[in-house]
Design an enzyme around this catalytic site. Structure first.
Site, PDB file in Angstrom:
ATOM      1  N   GLY A  14       0.829  -1.199   0.000  1.00 43.64           N
ATOM      2  CA  GLY A  14       0.000   0.000   0.000  1.00 43.64           C
ATOM      3  C   GLY A  14       0.863   1.248   0.000  1.00 43.64           C
ATOM      4  O   GLY A  14       0.512   2.269   0.599  1.00 43.64           O
ATOM      5  N   TYR A 160     -12.177  -3.622  11.658  1.00 47.99           N
ATOM      6  CA  TYR A 160     -10.867  -2.962  11.552  1.00 47.99           C
ATOM      7  C   TYR A 160     -10.090  -3.080  12.869  1.00 47.99           C
ATOM      8  O   TYR A 160      -8.918  -3.470  12.881  1.00 47.99           O
ATOM      9  CB  TYR A 160     -11.072  -1.492  11.183  1.00 47.99           C
ATOM     10  CG  TYR A 160      -9.808  -0.686  11.110  1.00 47.99           C
ATOM     11  CD1 TYR A 160      -9.028  -0.683   9.958  1.00 47.99           C
ATOM     12  CD2 TYR A 160      -9.389   0.097  12.186  1.00 47.99           C
ATOM     13  CE1 TYR A 160      -7.861   0.058   9.884  1.00 47.99           C
ATOM     14  CE2 TYR A 160      -8.232   0.845  12.120  1.00 47.99           C
ATOM     15  CZ  TYR A 160      -7.467   0.825  10.965  1.00 47.99           C
ATOM     16  OH  TYR A 160      -6.306   1.564  10.900  1.00 47.99           O
TER      17      TYR A 160
END
Length: 252
Positions: A14, A160
């Site tokens: 990422g 998350y």
């Protein structure tokens, strides 16, 4: 301070936007060759990598790969070794941050967050650790976790927070197993960082977030990236198995 990263080879998952881009840039600025792993926004990532090379005179590469898929990870590793001949640093940074209350959450949405934010870290770390052990590389694996992995504050992010808490424990477990071989495993726990991932939330309630941050502001990606560069360096030789708080005091 010279962090002695010149010539080191780092993979940043990422790594083409947001916090990942900040990490990629600081590592390149310190002289490392950076493999920027990405899955979206290819045109901008390729331009970003070109800019890094021009600005810092290091060799940087953009490599596509879905970190939730073992075959993609293996391809990124193989391409990195073919291009550079070594891997010294892995930064597991890729992640997603969707919003849904538990009672309304699709089962598939839960699995997707766990697959990317936790399992992806395991899949990539395992394979890089295998390479480092076989090659007798004294390397670094650095995992991006979150304040939410330590304490849960706002609703809608149970998947998350659960994944990030898992990454914190995984960091300890992997460090216990491979640190004796000269491979340090650490984590960083950012709080609110100004990135495209949270643009919408900050536009609506930045002032409310700032109230929860003792230093009184949202952090920039580069500020967090400095901690990653330190952990990747030989200055952090005696740090392993822990996750550093880079929240501006949110965990106090």
């Amino acid at each position: 301070m010279n962090l002695h990263l010149q010539g080191k080879v780092a993979i940043v998952t990422g790594g083409g936007s947001g916090l990942g881009a900040g990490i990629s840039e600081v590592l390149a600025e310190e002289g490392a060759h950076v493999v920027v792993n990405y899955i979206v926004d290819e045109k901008n990532v390729l331009q970003f990598v070109d800019d890094l090379q021009t600005k810092y005179r290091t060799h940087c590469t953009a490599l596509y790969g879905d970190i939730s898929k073992a075959e993609d990870i293996e391809q990124v590793i193989a391409q990195t070794l073919a291009a550079y001949g070594q891997i010294d640093i892995l930064v597991n940074n890729a992640g997603i941050w969707p919003t849904a209350n538990i009672v309304d959450m699709d089962d598939a949405a839960w699995r997707k967050v766990i697959d990317i934010n936790l399992t992806g870290t395991f899949l990539f770390s395992k394979r890089v650790a295998q390479y480092m052990l076989a090659s007798k590389i004294k390397g670094r694996i650095i995992n991006t976790t979150s304040k939410s992995g330590f304490t849960y504050s706002t609703g809608g992010h149970a998947h998350y927070a659960s994944a990030k808490a898992g990454v914190i424990m995984f960091t300890k477990a992997l460090a216990r197993e491979i640190s004796p071989y000269g491979i340090n495993v650490t984590g960083i726990a950012p709080g609110m960082v100004r990135t495209p991932m949270n643009t919408k939330e900050l536009a609506v309630s930045e002032a409310e977030y700032v109230k929860r941050i003792p230093v009184g502001r949202i952090s920039e990606p580069r500020e967090v990236a400095y901690t990653v560069a330190f952990l990747a360096s030989d200055k952090a030789d005696f740090i392993t198995g822990t996750t550093l708080d880079v929240t501006g005091g949110m965990l106090i």
